[in-house]
Design a protein around this motif. Sequence first.
Motif, PDB file in Angstrom:
ATOM      1  N   GLY A 244       0.819  -1.201   0.000  1.00 53.27           N
ATOM      2  CA  GLY A 244       0.000   0.000   0.000  1.00 53.27           C
ATOM      3  C   GLY A 244       0.852   1.250   0.000  1.00 53.27           C
ATOM      4  N   THR A 245       0.177   2.377  -0.017  1.00 55.56           N
ATOM      5  CA  THR A 245       0.843   3.674   0.062  1.00 55.56           C
ATOM      6  C   THR A 245       0.164   4.492   1.147  1.00 55.56           C
ATOM      7  OG1 THR A 245      -0.602   4.641  -1.621  1.00 55.56           O
ATOM      8  CG2 THR A 245       1.487   3.688  -2.383  1.00 55.56           C
ATOM      9  N   THR A 246       0.908   5.433   1.695  1.00 57.75           N
ATOM     10  CA  THR A 246       0.383   6.326   2.715  1.00 57.75           C
ATOM     11  C   THR A 246       1.250   7.578   2.739  1.00 57.75           C
ATOM     12  OG1 THR A 246      -0.395   6.442   5.015  1.00 57.75           O
ATOM     13  CG2 THR A 246       1.746   5.402   4.654  1.00 57.75           C
ATOM     14  N   THR A 247       0.965   8.454   3.644  1.00 62.38           N
ATOM     15  CA  THR A 247       1.764   9.654   3.849  1.00 62.38           C
ATOM     16  C   THR A 247       2.350   9.583   5.249  1.00 62.38           C
ATOM     17  OG1 THR A 247       0.295  10.900   2.404  1.00 62.38           O
ATOM     18  CG2 THR A 247       1.737  12.173   3.832  1.00 62.38           C
ATOM     19  N   ASN A 248       3.665   9.814   5.368  1.00 67.13           N
ATOM     20  CA  ASN A 248       4.296   9.744   6.689  1.00 67.13           C
ATOM     21  C   ASN A 248       4.105  11.054   7.455  1.00 67.13           C
ATOM     22  OD1 ASN A 248       6.260  11.525   5.679  1.00 67.13           O
ATOM     23  ND2 ASN A 248       7.843   9.953   5.503  1.00 67.13           N
ATOM     24  N   ARG A 249       4.657  11.112   8.667  1.00 68.98           N
ATOM     25  CA  ARG A 249       4.476  12.290   9.520  1.00 68.98           C
ATOM     26  C   ARG A 249       5.125  13.547   8.957  1.00 68.98           C
ATOM     27  NH1 ARG A 249       5.804  10.420  15.543  1.00 68.98           N
ATOM     28  NH2 ARG A 249       7.738  11.318  14.826  1.00 68.98           N
ATOM     29  N   GLN A 250       6.083  13.365   8.053  1.00 71.88           N
ATOM     30  CA  GLN A 250       6.737  14.511   7.422  1.00 71.88           C
ATOM     31  C   GLN A 250       5.995  14.961   6.169  1.00 71.88           C
ATOM     32  OE1 GLN A 250       8.552  11.623   8.309  1.00 71.88           O
ATOM     33  NE2 GLN A 250       9.070  12.587  10.253  1.00 71.88           N
ATOM     34  N   GLY A 251       4.866  14.315   5.864  1.00 74.09           N
ATOM     35  CA  GLY A 251       4.057  14.694   4.714  1.00 74.09           C
ATOM     36  C   GLY A 251       4.527  14.113   3.393  1.00 74.09           C
ATOM     37  N   LYS A 252       5.427  13.132   3.446  1.00 73.77           N
ATOM     38  CA  LYS A 252       5.941  12.524   2.219  1.00 73.77           C
ATOM     39  C   LYS A 252       5.203  11.218   1.935  1.00 73.77           C
ATOM     40  CE  LYS A 252      10.455  14.616   2.271  1.00 73.77           C
ATOM     41  NZ  LYS A 252      11.794  14.467   1.814  1.00 73.77           N
ATOM     42  N   LYS A 253       5.049  10.935   0.646  1.00 73.86           N
ATOM     43  CA  LYS A 253       4.387   9.712   0.230  1.00 73.86           C
ATOM     44  C   LYS A 253       5.315   8.517   0.458  1.00 73.86           C
ATOM     45  CE  LYS A 253       1.575   7.935  -3.551  1.00 73.86           C
ATOM     46  NZ  LYS A 253       1.077   8.191  -4.902  1.00 73.86           N
ATOM     47  N   VAL A 254       4.750   7.415   0.994  1.00 78.46           N
ATOM     48  CA  VAL A 254       5.503   6.207   1.295  1.00 78.46           C
ATOM     49  C   VAL A 254       4.789   5.026   0.649  1.00 78.46           C
ATOM     50  CG1 VAL A 254       6.381   4.703   3.132  1.00 78.46           C
ATOM     51  CG2 VAL A 254       6.229   7.163   3.516  1.00 78.46           C
ATOM     52  N   ALA A 255       5.567   4.123   0.044  1.00 74.70           N
ATOM     53  CA  ALA A 255       5.020   2.898  -0.543  1.00 74.70           C
ATOM     54  C   ALA A 255       5.728   1.702   0.079  1.00 74.70           C
ATOM     55  CB  ALA A 255       5.228   2.893  -2.060  1.00 74.70           C
ATOM     56  N   GLY A 256       4.951   0.681   0.425  1.00 75.17           N
ATOM     57  CA  GLY A 256       5.514  -0.522   1.031  1.00 75.17           C
ATOM     58  C   GLY A 256       5.378  -1.714   0.100  1.00 75.17           C
ATOM     59  N   PHE A 257       6.448  -2.504  -0.009  1.00 76.50           N
ATOM     60  CA  PHE A 257       6.482  -3.662  -0.897  1.00 76.50           C
ATOM     61  C   PHE A 257       7.021  -4.883  -0.156  1.00 76.50           C
ATOM     62  CE2 PHE A 257       6.926  -0.032  -3.711  1.00 76.50           C
ATOM     63  CZ  PHE A 257       6.109  -0.350  -4.779  1.00 76.50           C
ATOM     64  N   LYS A 258       6.617  -6.065  -0.638  1.00 80.56           N
ATOM     65  CA  LYS A 258       7.205  -7.336  -0.223  1.00 80.56           C
ATOM     66  C   LYS A 258       7.585  -8.094  -1.484  1.00 80.56           C
ATOM     67  CE  LYS A 258       3.748  -8.986   2.103  1.00 80.56           C
ATOM     68  NZ  LYS A 258       2.848  -9.780   2.938  1.00 80.56           N
ATOM     69  N   ALA A 259       8.769  -8.688  -1.490  1.00 86.29           N
ATOM     70  CA  ALA A 259       9.210  -9.503  -2.620  1.00 86.29           C
ATOM     71  C   ALA A 259       9.618 -10.869  -2.094  1.00 86.29           C
ATOM     72  CB  ALA A 259      10.383  -8.847  -3.338  1.00 86.29           C
ATOM     73  N   SER A 260       9.392 -11.891  -2.911  1.00 90.01           N
ATOM     74  CA  SER A 260       9.797 -13.237  -2.512  1.00 90.01           C
ATOM     75  C   SER A 260      10.093 -14.065  -3.747  1.00 90.01           C
ATOM     76  CB  SER A 260       8.702 -13.909  -1.682  1.00 90.01           C
ATOM     77  OG  SER A 260       7.513 -14.020  -2.434  1.00 90.01           O
ATOM     78  N   GLY A 261      10.894 -15.089  -3.548  1.00 89.40           N
ATOM     79  CA  GLY A 261      11.238 -15.988  -4.635  1.00 89.40           C
ATOM     80  C   GLY A 261      12.297 -16.970  -4.172  1.00 89.40           C
ATOM     81  N   ALA A 262      12.727 -17.821  -5.077  1.00 92.32           N
ATOM     82  CA  ALA A 262      13.735 -18.824  -4.751  1.00 92.32           C
ATOM     83  C   ALA A 262      14.847 -18.786  -5.788  1.00 92.32           C
ATOM     84  CB  ALA A 262      13.107 -20.215  -4.708  1.00 92.32           C
ATOM     85  N   ILE A 263      16.047 -19.044  -5.317  1.00 91.44           N
ATOM     86  CA  ILE A 263      17.207 -19.162  -6.210  1.00 91.44           C
ATOM     87  C   ILE A 263      17.986 -20.408  -5.799  1.00 91.44           C
ATOM     88  CG2 ILE A 263      17.393 -16.679  -6.627  1.00 91.44           C
ATOM     89  CD1 ILE A 263      19.831 -16.729  -4.670  1.00 91.44           C
ATOM     90  N   ASN A 264      18.848 -20.863  -6.680  1.00 89.58           N
ATOM     91  CA  ASN A 264      19.737 -21.974  -6.378  1.00 89.58           C
ATOM     92  C   ASN A 264      21.119 -21.388  -6.099  1.00 89.58           C
ATOM     93  OD1 ASN A 264      21.810 -24.038  -6.935  1.00 89.58           O
ATOM     94  ND2 ASN A 264      20.033 -25.329  -7.320  1.00 89.58           N
ATOM     95  N   ARG A 265      21.592 -21.551  -4.896  1.00 87.86           N
ATOM     96  CA  ARG A 265      22.867 -20.921  -4.477  1.00 87.86           C
ATOM     97  C   ARG A 265      24.050 -21.358  -5.329  1.00 87.86           C
ATOM     98  NH1 ARG A 265      25.985 -24.567  -1.607  1.00 87.86           N
ATOM     99  NH2 ARG A 265      24.828 -26.321  -0.715  1.00 87.86           N
ATOM    100  N   THR A 266      24.018 -22.604  -5.834  1.00 91.49           N
ATOM    101  CA  THR A 266      25.163 -23.093  -6.595  1.00 91.49           C
ATOM    102  C   THR A 266      25.283 -22.399  -7.950  1.00 91.49           C
ATOM    103  OG1 THR A 266      23.924 -24.973  -7.483  1.00 91.49           O
ATOM    104  CG2 THR A 266      25.149 -25.333  -5.431  1.00 91.49           C
ATOM    105  N   ALA A 267      24.183 -21.858  -8.460  1.00 92.91           N
ATOM    106  CA  ALA A 267      24.238 -21.120  -9.724  1.00 92.91           C
ATOM    107  C   ALA A 267      25.091 -19.856  -9.591  1.00 92.91           C
ATOM    108  CB  ALA A 267      22.831 -20.763 -10.198  1.00 92.91           C
ATOM    109  N   TRP A 268      25.215 -19.360  -8.375  1.00 94.85           N
ATOM    110  CA  TRP A 268      26.050 -18.190  -8.100  1.00 94.85           C
ATOM    111  C   TRP A 268      27.387 -18.588  -7.488  1.00 94.85           C
ATOM    112  CZ3 TRP A 268      20.874 -17.713  -8.497  1.00 94.85           C
ATOM    113  CH2 TRP A 268      20.380 -16.594  -9.165  1.00 94.85           C
ATOM    114  N   GLY A 269      27.641 -19.875  -7.353  1.00 95.06           N
ATOM    115  CA  GLY A 269      28.905 -20.340  -6.783  1.00 95.06           C
ATOM    116  C   GLY A 269      29.019 -20.116  -5.292  1.00 95.06           C
ATOM    117  N   VAL A 270      27.879 -20.052  -4.594  1.00 92.92           N
ATOM    118  CA  VAL A 270      27.886 -19.802  -3.152  1.00 92.92           C
ATOM    119  C   VAL A 270      27.837 -21.134  -2.406  1.00 92.92           C
ATOM    120  CG1 VAL A 270      26.653 -18.763  -1.215  1.00 92.92           C
ATOM    121  CG2 VAL A 270      26.800 -17.547  -3.400  1.00 92.92           C
ATOM    122  N   GLY A 271      28.901 -21.441  -1.705  1.00 94.47           N
ATOM    123  CA  GLY A 271      28.940 -22.628  -0.855  1.00 94.47           C
ATOM    124  C   GLY A 271      29.328 -23.893  -1.583  1.00 94.47           C
ATOM    125  N   THR A 272      30.209 -24.645  -0.943  1.00 94.44           N
ATOM    126  CA  THR A 272      30.655 -25.920  -1.496  1.00 94.44           C
ATOM    127  C   THR A 272      30.066 -27.094  -0.731  1.00 94.44           C
ATOM    128  OG1 THR A 272      32.626 -25.840  -0.088  1.00 94.44           O
ATOM    129  CG2 THR A 272      32.829 -24.924  -2.320  1.00 94.44           C
TER     130      THR A 272
END
Length: 187
Positions: A138-166
């Motif tokens: 959603g979006t709202t206005t904060n106490r300073q009068g500025k517009k704020v937008a909130g997001f959530k992101a999610s997903g899955a990756i395979n760590r070995t595709a990036w070479g992370v961890g043996t």
Amino acid sequence: MKKLLLAIALLSCGVSAQAQKWNVDKSHSKLGFSVVHLSISDVEGAFKITEATMTSAKDDFTDAKFNIVADVNTVFTDNERRDTHLKSPDFFDAAKFPTLTFASKSISKVADRKYKVSGDLTMHGVTKPVTLDLVLNGTTTNRQGKKVAGFKASGAINRTAWGVGTMPAAMVGEDIELRASGEFIQE
């Protein structure tokens, strides 16, 4: 007079169509992950987001572009020994690759407040495309009068595709669940 009104209308359309820049509110934003350990339990962790921006000219954010940077040295799993190991060359090699980044390339609306965002994830010196589920909280206005937008992101990756961890998958799962949440403040 008609030409003047037309010019004013065109200028006002141009102003409203310009992309607005939004900056992350770091105190209300997080990049988290979970991975299966020994094929029986989940280990959760997080990185601090050091920088993140969004640009968008549309109120529904269907043209949004995200750029996110997290500090690998801030990895936190609530276990100091594990965190130190994750920073080592066995996993993230934080001394050599101190940041992970995401730069979106496209966004598509799939339902009310639900999107697919695609972009490049760079981690451990490797850049690969990923697509994540994105929810506009959603979006709202904060106490300073500025517009704020909130997001959530999610997903899955395979760590070995990036070479992370043996580690073998039986010890540390290859699939990593990513979860990010953030508040962006319009400049």
